[in-house]
Design an enzyme around this catalytic site. Structure first.
Site, PDB file in Angstrom:
ATOM      1  CD  GLU A 120       1.281  -7.578   2.404  1.00 51.42           C
ATOM      2  OE1 GLU A 120       1.486  -8.588   3.113  1.00 51.42           O
ATOM      3  OE2 GLU A 120       0.616  -7.616   1.364  1.00 51.42           O
ATOM      4  N   GLY A 127       4.098  -9.432   5.230  1.00 45.67           N
ATOM      5  CA  GLY A 127       2.925  -8.921   5.937  1.00 45.67           C
ATOM      6  C   GLY A 127       3.284  -7.818   6.918  1.00 45.67           C
TER       7      GLY A 127
END
Ligand code: 3HC
Length: 554
Positions: free
Chosen positions: A113, A110
């Site tokens: 991301e 994440g």
């Protein structure tokens, strides 16, 4: 625009201004995991940037040892708290002012991301980037399977997503994942970079890029070739194929549809047993390093020089562990022929690794240059750690430890690589039993990750995990726990995964038993009890837990 806009009073996210750049900083130790408060704080910070006309650009950075190292794994399986990570990433990407990610440490999962949601990414040279979700039985579920191939190209995205391996900042720069490497102080340079790009429009959005996908569209066989080349490696695991399918969707569908494929597959994996097993294993592995009675205030003894007794397969492998870590090793043998044979094999092993491109010829020479082969036992005297790796015969080991006790400096650690002999009995022949420990390396010792550390004091020497069937293995595991031989069920699982090749997607025998249900194991064992004869006895712990409906690991 988003579900939650209020920043909690004690937010791990803080903002400050440098000229017209808003600096958004996360402080969420130990690894800046993207838990609910971080997600909420990030969204609120972007709202702040949008609503303040004086802000012309944004820098997102982290304090502490690392940039965001991923979603907060401890939140998986709990009721979701808004905003979701995909919403956070979209919010960043849709900001009308340029957002720069300033990366140090490890931008993982994440975290990468979030960086991909930013319009620009800068990083210090020591930074590493990766999407390790596959190791947790998952896939990057916040748009990562869609943005990564658009930015880094499909072949790189496939490799990163299916192996979970990190890449260096230099490599990330090479594939376009990083826009600039920063030498010197990260945040001031990131602010300067933000000022450089502040007026460029349209803003570069990862989700809108297409040029690297077009390359993949010209080579439609790419995905099947990749599957074929890695079939053996992926066998049994569900997550690699799900990652591949999402990247395929990135190529064949528009972004808005690709993220739906990603979300569906992420949720499927998240609810499955493999992801639970692999996440359980992630935490088990870290727990295994924590030893009861050894507090955080206990400082490890410094090991500058290691002695190894015996240049056979184990002694050689053990030596290579230390040589590869840059620690000098004195290796002792009783005759020249055995010494030459042992050191020759070590060199051959290193050269074979170099031939596969995993180390350079220079690294081979560096490692071998740290090796001091000797026939003189006294040379071991100034080592900080001496590991005996000779035959599993108590009398030979006792003789070696008696001699070591006479010559080795005080404070050194005296270790035996025994897999089953009683450490206390070996320690008793020395005047310093407190310095004697069992270090059970698994063969080949230079490859296998597992090292069993056996502390002395009444360790029963003849206990072995019986390998007859999975059910008896679980029963034995429960006995090991009952007798206090292992601290936790998860430690037994770590031993089986790293020492004996138990598939990590099943978590280990104790996790597997919980998944099956303990009563089922007990019933199965009862059915076999007669056949197993008088050697078999039930673990009281197993019977007790099964009766109460309890589990070993959860
Ligand atoms: N969530 C929650 N806790 C985490 C965490 C995470 N993502 N990553 C690490 N931790 C915890 C560890 O359990 C450990 O806790 P402890 O001190 O209580 O044992 C502590 O942080 C420190 O971790 P390490 O001991 O591993 O520290 P290192 O410095 O050796 O390594 C690291 C740091 C490289 C960041 C390593 O922790 C790591 O690889 N973490 C996992 C990264 C990861 O898998 N990220 C992806 C998460 S899934 C995701 O992002 C889904 C998204 O796509 C939707």
């Amino acid at each position: 625009m988003t579900d939650v806009i209020d920043k909690p009073a004690t937010s791990p996210i803080s903002t400050s201004r440098h000229g017209d750049v808003l600096i958004v900083k996360s402080n969420n130790p130990p690894v800046n995991a993207l838990g609910a408060a971080v997600r909420q704080g990030l969204v609120a910070a972007i709202e702040e940037a949008e609503s303040d006309e004086g802000v012309k650009a944004v820098v997102i950075a982290c304090e502490g040892q690392t940039f965001f190292a991923g979603a907060d794994i401890t939140e998986f399986g709990k009721p979701p708290v808004m905003p979701w990570l995909p919403t956070v990433v979209d919010t960043i990407e849709n900001c009308s002012k340029p957002v720069v990610a300033a990366i140090h440490g490890t931008a993982l999962g994440g975290g990468l991301e979030v960086a991909l949601g930013c319009h620009y990414r800068v990083a210090v040279p020591s930074a590493k980037l990766g999407v390790p979700e596959v190791k947790l039985g998952l896939l990057p579920g916040a748009g990562g399977t869609q943005r990564l191939p658009r930015v880094a190209g499909v072949p790189k995205a496939l490799e990163m997503a299916t192996t979970g391996k990190m890449i260096t900042a230099k490599e990330a720069c090479g594939v376009g994942l990083i826009d600039r490497q920063i030498e010197g102080d990260l945040i001031p340079h990131a602010v300067a970079y933000a000022e450089e790009v502040r007026d460029i429009r349209p803003l570069p959005k990862s989700s809108e890029r297409d040029e690297k996908l077009a390359e993949a569209r010209d080579n439609p066989g790419l995905f099947d070739e990749f599957r074929k080349a890695n079939g053996r490696k992926f066998r049994g695991f569900e997550a690699p194929e799900a990652n591949i399918q999402c990247i395929e969707a990135a190529v064949s569908k528009p972004f808005s549809e690709g993220v739906i494929v990603e979300r569906t597959k992420f949720m499927e994996l998240l609810g499955g047993t493999q992801a639970k097993a692999q996440q359980y294993f992630f935490f088990s592995e870290r727990k295994a390093a924590k030893i009861e009675g050894v507090g955080e205030d206990v400082k490890p003894r410094e090991i500058k020089k290691v002695g190894v007794i015996g240049a056979g397969t184990m002694g050689g492998g053990i030596s290579m562990n230390f040589l590869s870590a840059g620690i000098p090793v004195t290796i002792y043998e009783m005759n020249q022929e055995a010494l030459d044979r042992g050191t020759g094999i070590m060199r051959k092993n290193y050269e074979a690794t170099a031939a596969k491109g995993r180390v350079t010829a220079e690294q081979v020479e560096q490692a071998m240059g740290l090796l001091n082969p000797t026939l003189d036992f006294e040379v071991l005297a100034d080592c900080d750690l001496i590991i005996e790796a000779v035959f599993e015969q108590m009398e030979i080991k006792k003789d070696i430890f008696t001699r070591l006790d006479q010559i080795v400096k005080q404070g050194a650690i005296l270790a035996s690589n025994t897999s089953y002999l009683n450490i206390d009995e070996i320690a008793a022949v020395t005047s310093r039993p407190q310095d004697v420990v069992g270090l059970h390396f698994f063969s080949p010792a230079n490859v296998m990750k597992l090292l069993e550390v056996v502390r002395g004091a009444k360790t029963a020497g003849d206990v072995e995990i019986v390998q007859r069937t999975l059910y008896t293995m679980v029963n034995e595991g429960a006995k090991i726990l009952e007798e206090g031989m292992a601290q936790r069920a998860s430690d037994i699982d770590v031993v089986w995964v790293y020492g004996y090749g138990w598939p990590v997607y099943r978590g280990g025998p104790m996790f597997w038993a919980d998944t099956e249900g303990l009563q089922k194991i007990v019933d199965g064992l009862r059915a076999q009890e007669q056949r197993m004869g008088s050697d078999f006895s039930f673990s009281h712990m197993l019977l007790d837990k099964a009766e109460k409906g309890e589990k070993f690991t959860r």
